[in-house]
Design an enzyme around this catalytic site. Structure first.
Site, PDB file in Angstrom:
ATOM      1  N   CYS A   1       0.829  -1.202   0.000  1.00 22.96           N
ATOM      2  CA  CYS A   1       0.000   0.000   0.000  1.00 22.96           C
ATOM      3  C   CYS A   1       0.867   1.257   0.000  1.00 22.96           C
ATOM      4  O   CYS A   1       2.016   1.248   0.425  1.00 22.96           O
ATOM      5  CB  CYS A   1      -0.962  -0.005   1.183  1.00 22.96           C
ATOM      6  SG  CYS A   1      -0.232   0.471   2.756  1.00 22.96           S
ATOM      7  N   LEU A   2       0.300   2.335  -0.467  1.00 31.66           N
ATOM      8  CA  LEU A   2       1.049   3.576  -0.637  1.00 31.66           C
ATOM      9  C   LEU A   2       1.543   4.157   0.678  1.00 31.66           C
ATOM     10  O   LEU A   2       2.500   4.943   0.705  1.00 31.66           O
ATOM     11  CB  LEU A   2       0.195   4.602  -1.377  1.00 31.66           C
ATOM     12  CG  LEU A   2      -0.108   4.275  -2.836  1.00 31.66           C
ATOM     13  CD1 LEU A   2      -1.091   5.305  -3.418  1.00 31.66           C
ATOM     14  CD2 LEU A   2       1.170   4.243  -3.674  1.00 31.66           C
TER      15      LEU A   2
END
Length: 277
Positions: A175-176
């Site tokens: 995930c970012l």
């Protein structure tokens, strides 16, 4: 057990569950679980992808394409981990709060839809790492069939290849939120900025890359063996202008090259482990 035996054991384990909801990110681990669940359970299996600002938009499209190819029912839900200060302040156990939000939502869906089991894509290697998200999943009764059968990450890819999944060697895409050092606050604007920056690099052909965010500085990582090509083949002025238009002041290239989790190597924990898959 050999790969063929472990695949048979995985199939048998999932067949015993009768009905299952899969926490499906589109990564190769959860994709393998979804594939086997569909093969064994048919319409008694459903894959559910959580959509939030920390999900790379292109990964959502990949998840849709892969689910359609597998033939499994695919549903989307929204999660709101960013609204939780325990997550947004980006502590070392950030993933615990992300997985808590995810699996609380999935458990609600499973109960509403009549599914007794929620499965995730945790593999045997993951159990050897610092993975606060695993604790959150276990607290909520989530099963990890890959880990239960003893399938490692390399075996996941080998089995996926043997099943003809074209994504068997797909790079990991955590995930970012993993692009920020622990302790740096995560906001919607920052996630969007990093996501747009990495999307730009992917469109230029750099499939395996990271844009690490250090305040107003973007630090680009590509594999070390690609650094020379990156410098000579990239329009650096255009790249810098684009990144600055996104809100970065400085744009740098990490000469050591890409390494998962390097951003926080100083505290001995890898922020990319366990994010999303």
């Amino acid at each position: 057990m050999m790969g063929v035996e472990k695949l048979a054991a995985l199939r048998n384990l999932i067949a015993e569950l009768d009905r299952a909801l899969i926490a499906y990110s589109g990564g190769i681990d959860s994709t393998l679980v979804a594939k086997v669940a569909q093969d064994v359970l048919g319409d008694r299996a459903v894959a559910v992808t959580a959509v939030s600002p920390s999900l790379f938009p292109a990964d959502l499209e990949d998840a849709r394409i892969q689910a359609a190819a597998i033939g499994i029912r695919h549903e989307l839900i929204e999660t709101h981990e960013l609204e939780n200060p325990n997550y947004a302040t980006n502590p070392v156990n950030r993933c615990y709060f992300c997985k808590s939000e995810l699996h609380d939502r999935l458990r609600e869906l499973a109960q509403a839809w009549g599914y007794d089991y929620v499965l995730d894509g945790v593999n045997a290697d993951d159990l050897q790492d610092y993975r606060p998200g695993i604790a959150a999943a276990k607290e909520r009764g989530v099963r990890s069939p890959l880990a239960e059968v003893g399938i490692s990450k390399l075996e996941v890819r080998a089995i996926a290849k043997s099943l003809g999944l074209p994504w068997w060697n797909k790079p990991a895409q955590p995930c970012l939120s993993s692009r920020f050092p622990y302790g740096e606050e995560i906001t919607l604007a920052k996630l969007q900025r990093v996501g747009h920056a990495e999307y730009y690099l992917r469109k230029q052909g750099w499939e395996l890359c990271r844009v690490r965010s250090h305040g107003d500085t973007a630090r680009i990582e590509v594999p070390q063996e690609q650094i020379a090509d990156f410098v000579t083949m990239t329009d650096l002025e255009k790249l810098v202008n684009h990144f600055q238009s996104l809100g970065f002041t400085y744009v740098t290239l990490d000469l050591e090259g890409f390494r998962s989790g390097k951003l926080n190597a100083g505290i001995g924990r890898d922020p990319e482990r366990g994010c999303r898959d």
